[in-house]
Design an enzyme around this catalytic site. Sequence first.
Site, mmCIF file in Angstrom:
data_model
loop_
_atom_site.group_PDB
_atom_site.id
_atom_site.type_symbol
_atom_site.label_atom_id
_atom_site.label_comp_id
_atom_site.label_asym_id
_atom_site.label_seq_id
_atom_site.Cartn_x
_atom_site.Cartn_y
_atom_site.Cartn_z
ATOM 1 C CD1 TRP A 3 36.239 33.378 45.700
ATOM 2 C CD2 TRP A 3 37.153 32.706 43.771
ATOM 3 N NE1 TRP A 3 37.558 33.777 45.694
ATOM 4 C CE2 TRP A 3 38.139 33.373 44.531
ATOM 5 C CE3 TRP A 3 37.495 32.190 42.524
ATOM 6 C CZ2 TRP A 3 39.447 33.548 44.065
ATOM 7 C CZ3 TRP A 3 38.793 32.362 42.057
ATOM 8 C CH2 TRP A 3 39.755 33.038 42.820
ATOM 9 C CG PHE A 52 37.684 33.775 34.400
ATOM 10 C CD1 PHE A 52 38.819 34.182 33.730
ATOM 11 C CD2 PHE A 52 37.522 34.176 35.720
ATOM 12 C CE1 PHE A 52 39.772 34.974 34.340
ATOM 13 C CE2 PHE A 52 38.463 34.968 36.348
ATOM 14 C CZ PHE A 52 39.598 35.370 35.660
ATOM 15 N N GLY A 109 43.418 29.848 39.949
ATOM 16 C CA GLY A 109 42.137 29.331 40.435
ATOM 17 C C GLY A 109 41.994 29.621 41.918
ATOM 18 C CD GLU A 138 43.482 35.204 45.210
ATOM 19 O OE1 GLU A 138 42.639 35.985 44.755
ATOM 20 O OE2 GLU A 138 44.018 34.313 44.520
ATOM 21 C CG HIS A 197 46.556 37.597 45.096
ATOM 22 N ND1 HIS A 197 45.835 38.754 44.889
ATOM 23 C CD2 HIS A 197 46.254 36.780 44.061
ATOM 24 C CE1 HIS A 197 45.131 38.644 43.783
ATOM 25 N NE2 HIS A 197 45.378 37.453 43.255
ATOM 26 C CG ASP A 222 43.743 39.184 40.362
ATOM 27 O OD1 ASP A 222 44.360 38.387 39.623
ATOM 28 O OD2 ASP A 222 42.989 38.807 41.275
ATOM 29 C CG ASP A 223 41.053 38.575 37.598
ATOM 30 O OD1 ASP A 223 41.422 37.909 36.615
ATOM 31 O OD2 ASP A 223 41.260 38.221 38.773
#
Length: 502
Positions: free
Chosen positions: A197, A204, A319, A352, A377, A434-435
């Site tokens: 994380w 980001f 976040g 999540e 999620h 998602d990303d």
Amino acid sequence: MVHSLLQAVVTYVSLLWFVRVIDAMPDPAQRQLLMRQEASRQTGGRVTLTPAEQRIDAYLHQLKEQEMRAAPFPPAVHFFKAKHLIEKSSIFKLLQKMPKGAALHIHKSTLVSVDWLVTNATYRPNCYICFTWDNSVRFFFSDRQPFPRWDCFYWQLLETLRAKIGDPTGFDKSLMQHLTLFTEDPEGEYPNQDIVWEKFEKAFIAAAGLITHTPVLRDYFYRGLEELQHDNIMYLELRSGLSKTYELDGTIHDKAWTLNIFQEVIKKFKADHPDFLGARIIISVNRALGVSEVKDAVKEAIQLQKNFPDVVAGFDMVGREDSGRTLWYFREALSLPADLGVTLPYFFHAGETDDEGTDVDQNILDALLFNTTRIGHGYALAHHPLAKEISRKRNVAVELCPISNQVLKLVSDLRNHPAAVLMSEGHPLVISSDDPSMFGTTGLSYDFYEAFVGIGGLKTNLGTLKELAANSIKYSSLPAHLKETGLALWQKQWDAFISSNQ
């Protein structure tokens, strides 16, 4: 009525089963009936396939049997190591051609591949770079030497730095590593959630200076839509904090300006690609903020939705959930629309986490208490029977992002993903990524593969894929008439896909 009758039949057959077990071997016909009834409950279990679809389904089943016998089995391996195996898969190649409907859970800063960001955006004139003390990078466009900012005291013009280094290809690869999590040694580099994380959040921040430059932002949005359409996706709902954008001379534009750019890009893209349905934004703020800040953000989102009703879909909090504040902590801010007598749809990230029983774990129930439209999620939902029941009755779909859950270390072997329970019960689901740029993907095909082959196992079929794709339009934020238009357009694309694969 039909559902009640089905339940009665299952109950009756189940009783017969137990009665017969007492005095004789169970009737094989009863066993077959139970198996058919159970299969009808899963995602896609009640989808009737045409003869042409049945032929493709049989082919898919055969391919899946082969892949499940293979070693290594891609969904059981970390995606970064399995990606090249997936790309060789005949199932994956078919999924790439399949019309997948909509992407409903993607974050703005990771919409476009890092290859494009580095080879396009960072090669533009007046792009400066700074290397920070914590081994991260910052980018900034300026017509003069930038002042110190963002922990950066020494800015270098990228064009000059590349010329000094003399190895642009190697240098560009090193820049890409700052913008993605992708690595050949994921277990070694990311031994726990805290470390992955930390890198995730740094990436980001690194991308922000590029993406928020107005000329880059326009091209970035357009490129993102191109990458989605290339993967046979026709609609997007994008999570975005709507960061202020800036010009070369330092001029700063507000969030309304960003929404105007987004609106203009969508209009142009739809003109260039008539089969593309459009895109909307879910305004998001970080759950690390305070209550008063979130209250201000909610007020702002209400006004922006009023000013841009076709573009702003609603509001979310993003976040890391495990280290952030809970939805209940923000209850005063999140109750504001109801207190003001206005509607602001919520699309909350919730569940999540794998920390069962914690305050954060209750976000699932609180998201439903605040009438969330979808659940981002929902990894923990299978552990919340009441929340699962409520969300199913309300048709609150879970935005399932398999690769994200694996890379961010909620699950290692995707066969063990709790969404397997949701799929077996036919819970409302959509597949998203998602990303994608963080994970080295584009579009949805990789996540569809992991959900179809890994989470769903051998029992999922073409009906599962068909329902999941249609769900993405059904559970979108589009008004009813546009959903009808979208489903008709998707069905046309689906029929063409089936016809072309006979």
